[in-house]
Design a protein around this motif. Structure first.
Motif, PDB file in Angstrom:
ATOM      1  N   SER A  86       0.834  -1.200   0.000  1.00  0.00           N
ATOM      2  CA  SER A  86       0.000   0.000   0.000  1.00  0.00           C
ATOM      3  C   SER A  86       0.873   1.256   0.000  1.00  0.00           C
ATOM      4  O   SER A  86       0.623   2.201  -0.766  1.00  0.00           O
ATOM      5  N   GLU A  87       1.890   1.265   0.848  1.00  0.00           N
ATOM      6  CA  GLU A  87       2.801   2.411   0.896  1.00  0.00           C
ATOM      7  C   GLU A  87       3.587   2.534  -0.408  1.00  0.00           C
ATOM      8  O   GLU A  87       3.862   3.634  -0.872  1.00  0.00           O
ATOM      9  N   ASN A  88       3.936   1.401  -0.997  1.00  0.00           N
ATOM     10  CA  ASN A  88       4.647   1.404  -2.274  1.00  0.00           C
ATOM     11  C   ASN A  88       3.791   2.036  -3.362  1.00  0.00           C
ATOM     12  O   ASN A  88       4.280   2.850  -4.162  1.00  0.00           O
ATOM     13  N   ARG A  89       2.507   1.661  -3.410  1.00  0.00           N
ATOM     14  CA  ARG A  89       1.590   2.251  -4.393  1.00  0.00           C
ATOM     15  C   ARG A  89       1.457   3.753  -4.183  1.00  0.00           C
ATOM     16  O   ARG A  89       1.458   4.538  -5.139  1.00  0.00           O
ATOM     17  N   LYS A  90       1.351   4.188  -2.922  1.00  0.00           N
ATOM     18  CA  LYS A  90       1.233   5.615  -2.618  1.00  0.00           C
ATOM     19  C   LYS A  90       2.496   6.370  -3.043  1.00  0.00           C
ATOM     20  O   LYS A  90       2.416   7.478  -3.594  1.00  0.00           O
TER      21      LYS A  90
END
Length: 162
Positions: free
Chosen positions: A31-35
């Motif tokens: 999720s943090e990677n996508r953000k």
């Protein structure tokens, strides 16, 4: 969630799941990677040559006549933005600038090529002043790309002396 069923097929969802598992195995939160990727894309779009050029041109409205402003915008839209507009200003190289100038000169519009080189340079200097670029690639095009380029840019610069 990887998307809604009709829009994202089962095969694609499984592939995205596997990619997320690989990231988790490497200690990265998917999720943090996508953000972070989305933020990077937004930052790159905000630092594109076209965005910065339009910002610079907006600041020029108070300095130049309305006709000159419109002519500069039209010149950038037709001759520069199609090739440099989407690139991040920090990633523009001297050969990129040179290819735009040569493309304009090839149609016999040497004066327009000269003006565009100057305007690209002004946009690059504005980007440097606002902290979005390190160097003016339009000015350094001749010295970075070789002797043949130097003679070409010298011909363009000779217009100033006329």
């Amino acid at each position: 969630s990887f998307g809604i069923y009709p829009d994202v097929g089962l095969k694609e969802a499984r592939s995205k799941r596997d990619d997320a598992r690989k990231l988790l195995a490497d200690g990265v939160d998917p999720s943090e990677n996508r953000k972070a990727q989305k933020a990077s894309r937004n930052e790159q779009a905000a630092n594109s040559f076209e965005v910065i050029a339009r910002e610079w041109l907006e600041g020029q409205k108070t300095v130049v006549t309305a006709g000159q402003h419109a002519q500069t915008l039209a010149r950038l839209q037709s001759d520069v933005f199609p090739w440099l507009g989407g690139k991040a200003v920090a990633e523009i190289t001297a050969p990129d600038v040179l290819s735009v100038i040569r493309r304009i000169d090839a149609r016999g519009a040497r004066y327009t090529a000269h003006r565009c080189r100057g305007q690209i340079s002004q946009v690059m200097r504005y980007a440097i002043a606002t902290g979005r670029a390190e160097r003016d690639r339009a000015t350094h095009a001749a010295s970075e790309a070789g002797d043949g380029v130097f003679s070409f840019c010298s011909k363009i610069n000779a217009i100033d002396k006329r």
